[in-house]
Structures are given as C-alpha cells and as structure tokens.
Design an enzyme around this catalytic site. Structure first.
Site, mmCIF file in Angstrom:
data_model
loop_
_atom_site.group_PDB
_atom_site.id
_atom_site.type_symbol
_atom_site.label_atom_id
_atom_site.label_comp_id
_atom_site.label_asym_id
_atom_site.label_seq_id
_atom_site.Cartn_x
_atom_site.Cartn_y
_atom_site.Cartn_z
ATOM 1 N N ALA A 169 -11.532 -2.518 -5.494
ATOM 2 C CA ALA A 169 -12.715 -3.114 -4.882
ATOM 3 C C ALA A 169 -13.011 -4.516 -5.405
ATOM 4 C CB ALA A 169 -13.919 -2.217 -5.125
ATOM 5 N N GLY A 196 -1.780 -2.565 -1.340
ATOM 6 C CA GLY A 196 -1.172 -3.494 -2.305
ATOM 7 C C GLY A 196 0.057 -4.180 -1.707
ATOM 8 N N ASP A 197 0.761 -3.467 -0.850
ATOM 9 C CA ASP A 197 1.952 -4.045 -0.212
ATOM 10 C C ASP A 197 1.526 -5.120 0.794
ATOM 11 O OD1 ASP A 197 3.158 -2.002 -1.656
ATOM 12 O OD2 ASP A 197 3.111 -0.633 0.053
HETATM 13 O O1 LIG Z 1 7.006 6.185 -5.252
HETATM 14 P P1 LIG Z 1 6.786 4.680 -5.127
HETATM 15 O O2 LIG Z 1 8.045 3.969 -4.724
HETATM 16 O O3 LIG Z 1 6.121 4.079 -6.311
HETATM 17 O O4 LIG Z 1 5.730 4.469 -3.946
HETATM 18 C C1 LIG Z 1 6.050 4.876 -2.650
HETATM 19 C C2 LIG Z 1 4.833 4.741 -1.782
HETATM 20 O O5 LIG Z 1 3.741 5.553 -2.264
HETATM 21 O O6 LIG Z 1 4.400 3.389 -1.811
HETATM 22 C C3 LIG Z 1 3.961 2.976 -0.522
HETATM 23 C C4 LIG Z 1 2.563 2.477 -0.612
HETATM 24 O O7 LIG Z 1 2.466 1.413 -1.502
HETATM 25 C C5 LIG Z 1 4.131 4.163 0.393
HETATM 26 O O8 LIG Z 1 4.597 3.751 1.643
HETATM 27 C C6 LIG Z 1 5.115 5.060 -0.316
HETATM 28 O O9 LIG Z 1 4.974 6.427 0.003
#
Ligand SMILES: O=P(O)(O)OC[C@@]1(O)O[C@H](CO)[C@@H](O)[C@@H]1O
Length: 328
Positions: A236, A265-266
């Site tokens: 937040a 975050g992506d």
């Molecule tokens: O297990 P990781 O690789 O840390 O995270 C994977 C994940 O949680 O990250 C994305 C969201 O940031 C999702 O699309 C995916 O399921």
C-alpha cells in the site's frame, strides 16, 4: 526490447470463494486461468501497453501446452525451451474480502542441458529483434534482460548470477526479481537492478523492516552487496527506488476496490522498464502500473485504460519514521 526469462513459469488457476473454510467442501463462486510466472507476467504487461518484448520460458506437459495457448491468445512473443518434465500449475484462493492464499508448486526438475539452453535462449534470442510497423522496420537491440521468479528444482542458486554475467558480455542491462538464495547469490555479479518486495528485501538484507528508514537501509545494503539499483515494492505504500543518485518514494491511491495483488509486482517492474528503467519517472510508472494491477482480477495485466500516471506522487528522501504495512 525487453527480454524476460522465466525458468519456472506456471499455469495460474484462481478459485474465488466467499470465505475460505479449511477442511470443508466449498463451492467456487468464480474461477479463471491466467498464464503465469513472474517474467511471463512482465512480458504480458509490456505487450498490453505496446512495448517490444520476448518471453523466454520452459515448456512441457499439459499445463505447459495450455500456458503456451494462452500466451498466443494474448499475442505475447515467446521463445520456448522444451523440457522433459511438465510446467507447474499454481493455485490462488481469492476470498471476497480481498484475502489471497497462494499455493505454488515447486516446478519440474530441470536437467543441466535444459538449464544451459534456457540461458542461451535469453542471451542470444534477440540481438536485433525487428519490430514491424506499417511504414518501417525498427531495430530494437536488447536493452534489458529480466530474470524473474523462483528457480525450479535442479537449478542452482547461481543461475541468475550466470545470467547477469552473460548479459553484461552481450551488452544488455539486467534486472533480477527473485528471492532467497537466488537473490543473494546474484548480487555479487552486479545486476543493474533488483526488485524485491518488502519481505524479500528484509530476508536478503537479513534485517527486520518496520519503517521506511529500515527499507531504505536494507536497499542500501543490497546496493553495497552489488546491486546497481533497488526498486522495492512496498504494498500500500507504493515503492522506493534507491540508486547511485539517491532515494525516491512513489505512491498512488487505488482507483477502485482491491481485487487481486497477484502479479502486481510484475506489472510494476514492467512499468519501470517500459519507462526507461532508471530514475524517478520510471519509479512513477512502476507505481502507476502496479496500482492499476491490484484492481483487476487474477493476474490480469493493466493496459493504458487502467493506468493513471497523474495519480502518482513522487517524493525525494521519504519520511524515515513512516511505519510500513506490507498488506494493501
Ligand atoms: O513461485 P514464484 O516463481 O516465486 O512465483 C510464481 C508466481 O506466484 O508469481 C506470479 C505473480 O508474481 C504468478 O503468476 C506465479 O504463480
């Protein structure tokens, strides 16, 4: 041109329930499937906003085939590295009050030659990806390689360090978005940028984070260990950027109810890279894209219609005493 590398992509299944009751049989009130994995999401967000990208990822198994179909539907250009075991499925349980429980599988075991192919694909795929427009063909050399997400079994923690070194030799800047030993061990190879969330930042700097001052100190510790810049997402509280020029903080109000934080975050990282990958303008874009993402279901990536850059407030040297709450 921004190349993303996802060594552990996923088929993201979201099940919506009113309220999760452990140990009971419950009926879903909604469900959806999204292509997943952190680098995959960064590429999806870039495509949704008209930026050139290539998503390098492993493929294999039923979930992997469905993932590729979904990426084709979304027009995400990919480079797949087929592997012998299947791509994982991750499950999100989304409750009506915004609570999200995420269950991530560990992923397929990769063999040494598959790991090597993956690194090769990221480095050599796009030296001069030609973006066709109606009137011309614009050459877009790879500006950034983004190594994102967890590493599947069989992949050593030094994977991202190797990626950073090879990318530097190839003339590309690198950002690493991961956690735990994979994050810690990539720092010495001097990535241009790392993008932890609050929890990952605290873990990597080995310090609890309660205030904005703690977060800035932890980011500075990551820079001292080798990262060129740190873009830390703070839920937040928006995000901070700590680089050689100083510290900036950016924050924006939500434009609607919080629906899903998965992939926010992506989206933020995609916004940062799309806006040039450095400085306060890129930080503002990161916060605008990330804030838009949390108002959308599952891990839908925001498009231009969702993103409001004008709503972002950027300040230099944020209030060190401000208490941070990782939840939105
Ligand atoms: O297990 P990781 O690789 O840390 O995270 C994977 C994940 O949680 O990250 C994305 C969201 O940031 C999702 O699309 C995916 O399921």
């Amino acid at each position: 041109m921004i190349v993303t590398l996802t060594a552990n992509p996923s088929l993201d299944r979201t099940i919506e329930v009113d309220r999760l009751r452990r140990g009971e049989v419950q009926r879903a009130i909604g469900d959806r499937v999204d292509p997943g994995g952190k680098g995959v999401n960064v590429s999806r967000a870039l495509v949704a906003n008209g930026h050139a990208t290539r998503a390098v990822l492993i493929s294999g198994g039923h979930a992997g085939a469905e993932l590729l179909d979904l990426l084709a539907e979304a027009d995400v250009p990919i480079i797949e590295v087929p592997v012998s075991q299947g791509v994982r499925s991750n499950l999100t349980l989304a409750e009506a009050d915004g609570t999200v429980t995420k269950l991530n599988e560990s992923g397929p075991v990769l063999r040494a030659e598959e790991i090597e192919e993956l690194l090769d694909a990221a480095i050599s795929a796009p030296p001069n990806y030609a973006l066709q427009t109606p009137s011309s063909s614009i050459e877009r050399p790879t500006a950034w390689i983004a190594g994102c997400g967890s590493l599947p079994p069989g992949v050593g923690a030094s994977f991202y360090a190797e990626l950073v070194e090879r990318a530097r030799d190839a003339g590309a800047a690198t950002v690493i978005d991961t956690s735990g030993p994979a994050l810690e061990s990539c720092l010495a190879s001097r990535p241009d940028l790392v993008k932890p969330n609050l929890e990952e930042l605290a873990e990597a700097a080995r310090t609890p984070i309660t205030t904005m001052g703690d977060a800035v100190a932890a980011a500075q510790a990551l820079r001292a260990a080798g990262a060129g810049a740190v873009l830390a997402s703070l839920g937040a509280e928006g995000a901070i950027l700590v680089d050689a020029d100083g510290v900036w903080h950016a924050k924006a109000p939500l434009a609607g109810p919080l629906v899903s934080t998965v992939g926010a975050g992506d989206a933020a990282l995609a916004g940062f890279l799309a806006a040039g990958g450095r400085g306060p303008e890129a930080l503002a874009a990161a916060v605008a894209w990330g804030t838009a993402a949390v108002t959308l279901p599952g891990s839908i990536m925001p498009g231009p219609q969702d993103i409001d850059l004008d709503a972002v407030e950027v300040t230099r040297a944020p209030d060190a005493d401000r208490i941070l709450n990782p939840d939105r």
